[in-house]
Design a protein around this motif. Structure first.
Motif, short mmCIF file in Angstrom:
data_model
loop_
_atom_site.label_atom_id
_atom_site.label_comp_id
_atom_site.label_asym_id
_atom_site.label_seq_id
_atom_site.Cartn_x
_atom_site.Cartn_y
_atom_site.Cartn_z
N UNK A 1 0.78 -1.13 0.00
CA UNK A 1 -0.21 -0.23 -0.22
C UNK A 1 0.99 1.19 -0.03
N UNK A 2 1.94 1.12 0.64
CA UNK A 2 2.87 2.45 0.76
C UNK A 2 3.38 2.52 -0.58
N UNK A 3 3.80 1.78 -1.51
CA UNK A 3 4.33 1.90 -2.60
C UNK A 3 3.62 2.12 -4.10
N UNK A 4 2.26 1.84 -3.83
CA UNK A 4 1.31 2.06 -4.86
C UNK A 4 1.21 3.52 -5.23
N UNK A 5 1.75 4.00 -6.24
CA UNK A 5 1.40 5.44 -6.76
C UNK A 5 3.00 6.27 -6.54
N UNK A 6 3.70 5.62 -5.71
CA UNK A 6 4.97 6.16 -5.40
C UNK A 6 6.06 6.07 -6.70
N UNK A 7 6.93 6.88 -6.70
CA UNK A 7 8.00 7.02 -7.85
C UNK A 7 9.20 6.52 -7.31
N UNK A 8 9.95 5.78 -7.92
CA UNK A 8 11.44 5.23 -7.81
C UNK A 8 12.33 6.12 -8.58
N UNK A 9 13.31 6.58 -7.95
CA UNK A 9 14.54 7.33 -8.64
C UNK A 9 15.24 6.67 -9.83
N UNK A 10 15.03 5.41 -9.89
CA UNK A 10 15.67 4.66 -10.97
C UNK A 10 14.56 3.52 -11.37
N UNK A 11 14.45 3.74 -12.86
CA UNK A 11 13.50 2.55 -13.56
C UNK A 11 14.22 1.29 -13.17
N UNK A 12 13.43 0.02 -13.17
CA UNK A 12 14.01 -1.16 -13.06
C UNK A 12 13.31 -2.06 -14.29
N UNK A 13 12.20 -2.09 -14.70
CA UNK A 13 11.59 -2.67 -15.73
C UNK A 13 10.30 -1.95 -16.37
N UNK A 14 10.11 -1.86 -17.80
CA UNK A 14 8.85 -1.33 -18.19
C UNK A 14 7.81 -2.30 -17.86
N UNK A 15 6.58 -2.08 -17.68
CA UNK A 15 5.45 -2.70 -17.35
C UNK A 15 5.27 -3.90 -18.57
N UNK A 16 5.47 -3.59 -19.61
CA UNK A 16 5.52 -4.53 -20.81
C UNK A 16 6.47 -5.81 -20.48
N UNK A 17 7.19 -5.79 -19.40
CA UNK A 17 8.02 -6.84 -19.08
C UNK A 17 7.74 -7.55 -17.80
N UNK A 18 6.62 -7.09 -17.18
CA UNK A 18 6.21 -7.59 -15.99
C UNK A 18 5.01 -8.53 -16.10
N UNK A 19 4.97 -9.65 -15.42
CA UNK A 19 3.91 -10.65 -15.67
C UNK A 19 2.73 -10.31 -15.09
#
Length: 73
Positions: free
Chosen positions: A31-49
């Protein structure tokens, strides 16, 4: 703060390397992470199952995503 930035960059790179080796990659979103931004991108959503979250899948932010949402209360 430069040291912390280096650790975060390394962590994002390590997550990318692990995801490349995995058959499927799921993102854990509390719940704390939903809607938060990260400084560094890890993966695009197209690569997430999918996303495993402890938030109601009807949450507006989650509904807007184009990946399956798994609810984990």
């Amino acid at each position: 703060m430069p040291r912390r930035s280096g650790v975060l960059r390394w962590s994002a790179g390590m997550k990318r390397a692990l995801a490349r080796q995995a058959a499927n990659t799921y993102v854990l979103g509390s719940a704390e992470k939903i809607g938060a931004a990260s400084r560094f991108a890890v993966l695009p959503l197209t690569e997430v199952a999918g996303i495993v979250a402890d938030v109601d899948p009807g949450h507006p932010t989650l509904r807007a995503l184009s990946v399956p949402i798994l609810h984990a209360p």
